[in-house]
Design a protein around this motif. Structure first.
Motif, short mmCIF file in Angstrom:
data_model
loop_
_atom_site.label_atom_id
_atom_site.label_comp_id
_atom_site.label_asym_id
_atom_site.label_seq_id
_atom_site.Cartn_x
_atom_site.Cartn_y
_atom_site.Cartn_z
N THR A 9 4.18 -4.37 -9.59
CA THR A 9 3.23 -4.57 -8.97
C THR A 9 1.96 -3.93 -9.45
O THR A 9 0.81 -4.52 -9.30
CB THR A 9 3.22 -3.70 -7.46
OG1 THR A 9 4.50 -4.25 -6.88
CG2 THR A 9 2.45 -3.68 -6.64
N GLY A 10 1.84 -2.86 -10.24
CA GLY A 10 0.71 -2.29 -10.86
C GLY A 10 0.05 -3.67 -11.75
O GLY A 10 -1.06 -3.75 -12.07
N ALA A 59 -5.46 -10.02 -2.87
CA ALA A 59 -3.98 -9.87 -3.02
C ALA A 59 -3.76 -8.66 -3.79
O ALA A 59 -2.78 -7.86 -3.58
CB ALA A 59 -3.36 -10.98 -3.62
N ALA A 60 -4.50 -8.54 -4.85
CA ALA A 60 -4.65 -7.14 -5.68
C ALA A 60 -4.50 -6.02 -5.02
O ALA A 60 -3.60 -5.14 -5.12
CB ALA A 60 -5.51 -7.24 -6.75
N VAL A 61 -5.49 -6.07 -4.15
CA VAL A 61 -5.80 -4.77 -3.12
C VAL A 61 -4.37 -4.54 -2.19
O VAL A 61 -4.17 -3.53 -2.00
CB VAL A 61 -7.05 -4.86 -2.36
CG1 VAL A 61 -7.11 -3.70 -1.30
CG2 VAL A 61 -8.21 -4.96 -3.33
N GLY A 62 -4.09 -5.70 -1.43
CA GLY A 62 -2.75 -5.56 -0.70
C GLY A 62 -1.70 -5.24 -1.36
O GLY A 62 -0.64 -5.02 -0.78
N LEU A 63 -1.41 -5.69 -2.69
CA LEU A 63 -0.33 -5.05 -3.27
C LEU A 63 -0.05 -3.73 -3.52
O LEU A 63 1.03 -3.05 -3.60
CB LEU A 63 -0.29 -5.69 -4.74
CG LEU A 63 0.11 -7.20 -4.91
CD1 LEU A 63 -0.14 -7.74 -6.45
CD2 LEU A 63 1.50 -7.51 -4.54
N VAL A 64 -1.22 -2.93 -3.42
CA VAL A 64 -1.09 -1.45 -3.75
C VAL A 64 -1.67 -0.52 -2.58
O VAL A 64 -0.75 0.28 -2.36
CB VAL A 64 -2.21 -1.09 -5.23
CG1 VAL A 64 -2.06 0.46 -5.43
CG2 VAL A 64 -1.42 -1.78 -6.48
N ALA A 79 1.47 -9.64 0.42
CA ALA A 79 0.47 -10.03 -0.36
C ALA A 79 1.11 -10.64 -1.58
O ALA A 79 0.60 -11.71 -2.04
CB ALA A 79 -0.46 -8.85 -0.96
N ALA A 80 2.31 -10.06 -1.89
CA ALA A 80 3.29 -10.74 -2.96
C ALA A 80 3.63 -12.22 -2.58
O ALA A 80 3.47 -12.93 -3.57
CB ALA A 80 4.26 -9.75 -3.18
N LEU A 81 3.98 -12.53 -1.35
CA LEU A 81 4.29 -13.61 -0.90
C LEU A 81 3.19 -14.75 -1.15
O LEU A 81 3.44 -15.97 -1.49
CB LEU A 81 4.94 -13.76 0.45
CG LEU A 81 5.70 -14.84 1.02
CD1 LEU A 81 6.86 -15.36 -0.12
CD2 LEU A 81 6.30 -14.54 2.10
N GLY A 82 1.77 -14.16 -0.78
CA GLY A 82 0.64 -15.08 -0.92
C GLY A 82 0.42 -15.62 -2.38
O GLY A 82 0.19 -16.60 -2.87
#
Length: 128
Positions: A9-10, A59-64, A79-82
């Protein structure tokens, strides 16, 4: 498993934050002039490229952030699915443009994002 998910994720968040910000800030013509990996922008308007960059940053913000702040953690796998969908679209564009060497890169990113989506929807879910 949780540690592996956080590492992936990071890495994804860092890559998409940098790549997305680059697309938002850099003019389309300069991206296209950057080499064969940037020629895909010819398929999109300048606004379309900026929209893709904005989606990548979000998406990057939504992952973390949702997981770190413990606010709406369901947004992490969403976010990962997006990103999976975004990268499958990128692979389709590459195939249409006969850029077969770069298709694998897009599919690897899609697979990593799918791993995060699977892990956070399933065995290591933040949702209680």
């Amino acid at each position: 498993m949780n540690l592996a998910l956080w590492i992936v994720t990071g890495l994804l968040a860092a890559a998409y934050l940098v790549g997305g910000a680059f697309k938002v800030i850099t003019p389309k013509e300069k991206i296209a002039a950057g080499g064969s990996s940037g020629r895909w922008v010819e398929e999109f308007s300048a606004g379309g490229v900026k929209a893709i960059g904005t989606l990548e940053v979000l998406a990057a913000v939504g992952l973390v952030l949702p997981a770190v702040l413990d606010v709406a953690p369901v947004l992490v796998p969403s976010a990962a699915l997006g990103l999976v969908l975004l990268m499958l679209g990128a692979a389709i564009i590459r195939i249409r443009r006969y850029e077969s060497k770069l298709v694998m890169v897009d599919l690897v990113y899609a697979a990593l994002a799918a791993f995060v989506a699977w892990g956070r929807f399933g065995p290591e879910s933040f949702i209680s």
